[in-house]
Design an enzyme around this catalytic site. Structure first.
Site, PDB file in Angstrom:
ATOM      1  N   LYS A 103      -3.983 -12.888  -2.367  1.00  0.00           N
ATOM      2  CA  LYS A 103      -3.874 -12.947  -3.834  1.00  0.00           C
ATOM      3  C   LYS A 103      -2.413 -13.249  -4.153  1.00  0.00           C
ATOM      4  O   LYS A 103      -1.515 -12.571  -3.664  1.00  0.00           O
ATOM      5  CB  LYS A 103      -4.292 -11.612  -4.447  1.00  0.00           C
ATOM      6  CG  LYS A 103      -4.120 -11.574  -5.963  1.00  0.00           C
ATOM      7  CD  LYS A 103      -4.821 -10.368  -6.559  1.00  0.00           C
ATOM      8  CE  LYS A 103      -4.631 -10.276  -8.054  1.00  0.00           C
ATOM      9  NZ  LYS A 103      -3.335  -9.713  -8.431  1.00  0.00           N
ATOM     10  N   ALA A 125      -2.613  -1.016  -8.964  1.00  0.00           N
ATOM     11  CA  ALA A 125      -1.968   0.202  -8.497  1.00  0.00           C
ATOM     12  C   ALA A 125      -1.979   1.243  -9.608  1.00  0.00           C
ATOM     13  O   ALA A 125      -1.712   0.926 -10.770  1.00  0.00           O
ATOM     14  CB  ALA A 125      -0.535  -0.111  -8.078  1.00  0.00           C
ATOM     15  N   PRO A 131      -7.243  -5.708  -7.943  1.00  0.00           N
ATOM     16  CA  PRO A 131      -6.502  -4.538  -7.460  1.00  0.00           C
ATOM     17  C   PRO A 131      -5.485  -4.119  -8.519  1.00  0.00           C
ATOM     18  O   PRO A 131      -4.768  -4.969  -9.049  1.00  0.00           O
ATOM     19  CB  PRO A 131      -5.789  -5.062  -6.203  1.00  0.00           C
ATOM     20  CG  PRO A 131      -5.793  -6.547  -6.313  1.00  0.00           C
ATOM     21  CD  PRO A 131      -6.935  -6.932  -7.200  1.00  0.00           C
ATOM     22  N   GLY A 173      -8.749  -7.802 -14.423  1.00  0.00           N
ATOM     23  CA  GLY A 173      -7.864  -6.659 -14.238  1.00  0.00           C
ATOM     24  C   GLY A 173      -7.792  -5.770 -15.464  1.00  0.00           C
ATOM     25  O   GLY A 173      -8.618  -4.875 -15.664  1.00  0.00           O
ATOM     26  N   ARG A 174      -6.806  -6.046 -16.330  1.00  0.00           N
ATOM     27  CA  ARG A 174      -6.487  -5.119 -17.406  1.00  0.00           C
ATOM     28  C   ARG A 174      -7.622  -4.843 -18.373  1.00  0.00           C
ATOM     29  O   ARG A 174      -7.639  -3.792 -19.018  1.00  0.00           O
ATOM     30  CB  ARG A 174      -5.262  -5.655 -18.174  1.00  0.00           C
ATOM     31  CG  ARG A 174      -3.990  -5.589 -17.370  1.00  0.00           C
ATOM     32  CD  ARG A 174      -2.918  -6.440 -17.994  1.00  0.00           C
ATOM     33  NE  ARG A 174      -3.250  -7.857 -17.932  1.00  0.00           N
ATOM     34  CZ  ARG A 174      -2.564  -8.816 -18.540  1.00  0.00           C
ATOM     35  NH1 ARG A 174      -1.519  -8.499 -19.268  1.00  0.00           N
ATOM     36  NH2 ARG A 174      -2.926 -10.077 -18.401  1.00  0.00           N
ATOM     37  N   GLN A 206      -6.260  -4.035  -0.123  1.00  0.00           N
ATOM     38  CA  GLN A 206      -5.115  -4.933  -0.263  1.00  0.00           C
ATOM     39  C   GLN A 206      -3.856  -4.339   0.361  1.00  0.00           C
ATOM     40  O   GLN A 206      -3.556  -3.160   0.159  1.00  0.00           O
ATOM     41  CB  GLN A 206      -4.841  -5.234  -1.730  1.00  0.00           C
ATOM     42  CG  GLN A 206      -3.812  -6.354  -1.854  1.00  0.00           C
ATOM     43  CD  GLN A 206      -3.327  -6.587  -3.259  1.00  0.00           C
ATOM     44  OE1 GLN A 206      -2.775  -5.688  -3.893  1.00  0.00           O
ATOM     45  NE2 GLN A 206      -3.524  -7.795  -3.761  1.00  0.00           N
ATOM     46  N   CYS A 229       3.079  -9.311  -6.259  1.00  0.00           N
ATOM     47  CA  CYS A 229       3.732  -8.176  -6.911  1.00  0.00           C
ATOM     48  C   CYS A 229       5.149  -8.546  -7.374  1.00  0.00           C
ATOM     49  O   CYS A 229       5.977  -8.963  -6.564  1.00  0.00           O
ATOM     50  CB  CYS A 229       3.790  -6.987  -5.954  1.00  0.00           C
ATOM     51  SG  CYS A 229       4.568  -5.563  -6.734  1.00  0.00           S
ATOM     52  N   ASN A 243      -7.780 -15.762 -11.779  1.00  0.00           N
ATOM     53  CA  ASN A 243      -7.362 -14.490 -12.362  1.00  0.00           C
ATOM     54  C   ASN A 243      -6.274 -14.729 -13.414  1.00  0.00           C
ATOM     55  O   ASN A 243      -5.409 -15.576 -13.238  1.00  0.00           O
ATOM     56  CB  ASN A 243      -6.840 -13.577 -11.239  1.00  0.00           C
ATOM     57  CG  ASN A 243      -6.195 -12.294 -11.742  1.00  0.00           C
ATOM     58  OD1 ASN A 243      -5.052 -12.008 -11.435  1.00  0.00           O
ATOM     59  ND2 ASN A 243      -6.923 -11.509 -12.533  1.00  0.00           N
ATOM     60  N   GLY A 244      -6.382 -13.914 -14.475  1.00  0.00           N
ATOM     61  CA  GLY A 244      -5.366 -13.946 -15.523  1.00  0.00           C
ATOM     62  C   GLY A 244      -5.978 -14.124 -16.892  1.00  0.00           C
ATOM     63  O   GLY A 244      -6.558 -15.164 -17.201  1.00  0.00           O
TER      64      GLY A 244
HETATM   65  C1  LIG Z   1      -1.386  -1.397 -13.847  1.00  0.00           C
HETATM   66  C2  LIG Z   1      -1.511  -2.616 -12.990  1.00  0.00           C
HETATM   67  C3  LIG Z   1      -1.376  -2.512 -11.616  1.00  0.00           C
HETATM   68  C4  LIG Z   1      -1.522  -3.654 -10.810  1.00  0.00           C
HETATM   69  N1  LIG Z   1      -1.471  -3.517  -9.459  1.00  0.00           N
HETATM   70  C5  LIG Z   1      -1.746  -4.576  -8.658  1.00  0.00           C
HETATM   71  C6  LIG Z   1      -1.852  -4.438  -7.252  1.00  0.00           C
HETATM   72  O1  LIG Z   1      -1.703  -3.353  -6.684  1.00  0.00           O
HETATM   73  N2  LIG Z   1      -2.116  -5.562  -6.527  1.00  0.00           N
HETATM   74  C7  LIG Z   1      -2.295  -6.785  -7.093  1.00  0.00           C
HETATM   75  O2  LIG Z   1      -2.546  -7.770  -6.403  1.00  0.00           O
HETATM   76  N3  LIG Z   1      -2.230  -6.925  -8.445  1.00  0.00           N
HETATM   77  C8  LIG Z   1      -1.974  -5.856  -9.223  1.00  0.00           C
HETATM   78  N4  LIG Z   1      -1.972  -6.009 -10.589  1.00  0.00           N
HETATM   79  C9  LIG Z   1      -2.256  -7.321 -11.186  1.00  0.00           C
HETATM   80  C10 LIG Z   1      -3.743  -7.534 -11.432  1.00  0.00           C
HETATM   81  O3  LIG Z   1      -4.459  -7.473 -10.234  1.00  0.00           O
HETATM   82  C11 LIG Z   1      -3.979  -8.906 -12.102  1.00  0.00           C
HETATM   83  O4  LIG Z   1      -3.535  -9.913 -11.235  1.00  0.00           O
HETATM   84  C12 LIG Z   1      -3.228  -9.056 -13.409  1.00  0.00           C
HETATM   85  O5  LIG Z   1      -3.334  -7.896 -14.202  1.00  0.00           O
HETATM   86  C13 LIG Z   1      -3.749 -10.265 -14.192  1.00  0.00           C
HETATM   87  O6  LIG Z   1      -5.125 -10.134 -14.439  1.00  0.00           O
HETATM   88  P1  LIG Z   1      -5.703  -9.642 -15.874  1.00  0.00           P
HETATM   89  O7  LIG Z   1      -5.146 -10.568 -16.897  1.00  0.00           O
HETATM   90  O8  LIG Z   1      -7.177  -9.712 -15.740  1.00  0.00           O
HETATM   91  O9  LIG Z   1      -5.179  -8.262 -16.074  1.00  0.00           O
HETATM   92  C14 LIG Z   1      -1.781  -4.903 -11.402  1.00  0.00           C
HETATM   93  C15 LIG Z   1      -1.890  -4.999 -12.781  1.00  0.00           C
HETATM   94  C16 LIG Z   1      -1.769  -3.878 -13.578  1.00  0.00           C
HETATM   95  C17 LIG Z   1      -1.939  -4.003 -15.059  1.00  0.00           C
END
Ligand SMILES: Cc1cc2nc3c(=O)[nH]c(=O)nc-3n(C[C@H](O)[C@H](O)[C@H](O)COP(=O)(O)O)c2cc1C
Length: 402
Positions: A185, A47, A45, A270-271, A116, A146, A246-247
């Site tokens: 999460k 935002a 997820p 995610g990113r 979510q 968050c 995740n991460g």
């Molecule tokens: C722009 C942005 C918005 C995010 N919004 C949410 C969100 O709404 N809910 C959530 O659980 N995590 C949110 N995250 C976190 C991601 O879901 C994820 O946990 C985090 O980026 C680590 O994973 P990654 O290394 O694959 O990016 C957000 C991350 C980013 C970069």
């Protein structure tokens, strides 16, 4: 802007041939209650990012087929589960029907999909979970990660990590309210000296949750440093329900490494997804064959045009809704995506700076067309310069939640 925002390292443009041990694979499926997630990969997820257009784009970008019989008919999505952006439980129970559409709209091709929620009040979260179920989602997820001040200030998101009894109460209320699978999460804890993820996972299991996803950082860490995957392993050892890691998954190799290091049942990305929408497909291909394809300039061009067209179609489909119920400004989304997407493309830095100065969607499109037409006319598959390879950054304004 070094030091601001998130960075994503771009290793996927330099795929390596691998022979992979059989045990080191991203699982073909995992089950969250009755919901089959196949393959066991999840779009995180995000935002401001994972709205319906982006989710469908990822689902289709990740179509993957193997073997000589490959065709669009037998292609499978490489992304097993989509997640919405986080949505305020408080807001949801108060919102007008039209505004709910903005947050809870999804299309048939998005199944399986989870919604979510964030919030701090058990009864409100239970009400919101009912709305999610009635809206047809396959599962409901609770956000306990968050780090944003606005959310933490009202005890939502990672703020709750300091109050495990309250989390137990919320789990119980939401579990009672819905029959669809319920997942959580979360981050490891509030700070390094207050790691609660193993205890939290045990509470989730005891309260009947169907799975959990751990972003292996503390709230205090924000996005700095490296995710500590050893905590994903610790959580996996503590519970029997599915654990999603995740991460910092930026490549198929990293996805496989996370599974082999932690034993997690699924991986969440995610990113990396906005700058490399092929990542799920690459993970699927890598798992199936030990190698994965690298997108050509033409693939990239086709992809960005397809995404822009989807944005325009959605804007058209929702034009009758009030402004606050529409998905967001199309030209802004185009700019945002073009910026992420052209990292690692030759001359991408120049294109990004040109796009930064234009105002309308049509102008963004013009710049993108000009850029890719010139690239294609040159007829070579160019190698990106270090400047073009600068990691994709997520502006601080977008550091809203997880
Ligand atoms: C722009 C942005 C918005 C995010 N919004 C949410 C969100 O709404 N809910 C959530 O659980 N995590 C949110 N995250 C976190 C991601 O879901 C994820 O946990 C985090 O980026 C680590 O994973 P990654 O290394 O694959 O990016 C957000 C991350 C980013 C970069």
């Amino acid at each position: 802007m070094a030091g601001k925002g998130f960075t994503v390292n771009k290793d996927w443009d330099n795929p390596k041939e691998h022979s992979m041990p059989a045990e080191a694979r991203v699982p073909a499926e995992m089950r969250l209650g009755p919901v089959v997630v196949a393959p066991a990969t999840v779009l995180a997820p995000m935002a401001g990012v994972t709205d319906t257009v982006f989710r469908r784009f990822i689902r289709h970008a990740s179509l993957f087929s193997t073997g000589s019989a490959a065709s669009p008919q037998n292609a499978q999505s490489g992304c097993g589960l989509l997640m919405t952006e986080f949505t305020s439980a408080d807001g949801l129970s108060r919102m007008r029907e039209t505004k709910r559409r903005r947050y809870l709209t999804f299309y048939d091709d998005e199944h399986p999909i989870g919604a979510q929620l964030f919030g701090a009040n058990a009864a409100t979260l239970a009400d919101a979970a009912r709305i999610v179920q009635e809206s047809g989602f396959d599962l409901v997820d609770l956000n306990l990660g968050c780090p944003a001040k606005r959310v933490v200030g009202s005890n939502g998101g990672s703020g709750l990590l300091r109050d495990l009894p309250r989390i137990g109460e919320i789990f119980r209320a939401v579990r009672k309210a819905v029959t669809i699978p319920f997942t959580v999460k979360f981050r490891m804890g509030w700070s390094r000296s207050d790691i609660v993820c193993v205890d939290l996972a045990r509470i989730a299991e005891a309260e009947g949750l169907d799975g959990l996803a751990l972003h292996a950082r503390t709230r205090e860490q924000g996005y700095s440093g490296q995710a500590q995957w050893e905590w994903i392993a610790a959580v996996k050892q503590a519970v029997k329900i599915p654990v999603i890691g995740n991460g910092d998954i930026t490549t198929p190799e990293a996805a496989v490494a996370m599974v082999s290091m932690t034993g997690c049942d699924g991986v969440m990305v995610g990113r990396a997804a906005p700058s490399n929408p092929w990542i799920f497909r690459q993970i699927a291909q890598y798992t199936a064959t030990g190698r994965y394809d690298r997108p050509t300039v033409e693939d990239r061009y086709r992809m960005i045009r397809a995404y822009f067209q989807m944005l325009l179609d959605e804007a058209e489909a929702t034009k009758d809704l009030p402004r606050d119920a529409r998905m967001g400004e199309t030209s802004g989304k185009m700019k945002q995506f073009a910026t992420w997407f052209t990292h690692g493309v030759v001359g991408g830095a120049k294109l990004r700076s040109a796009i930064y100065h234009v105002r309308t969607g049509a102008e963004v499109l013009e710049q993108v067309d000009e850029f890719f037409t010139a690239q294609l006319a040159s007829g070579v598959e160019p190698v990106a310069s270090p400047e073009d390879e600068t990691a994709a950054e997520f502006p601080e304004a977008l550091q809203v939640c997880d």
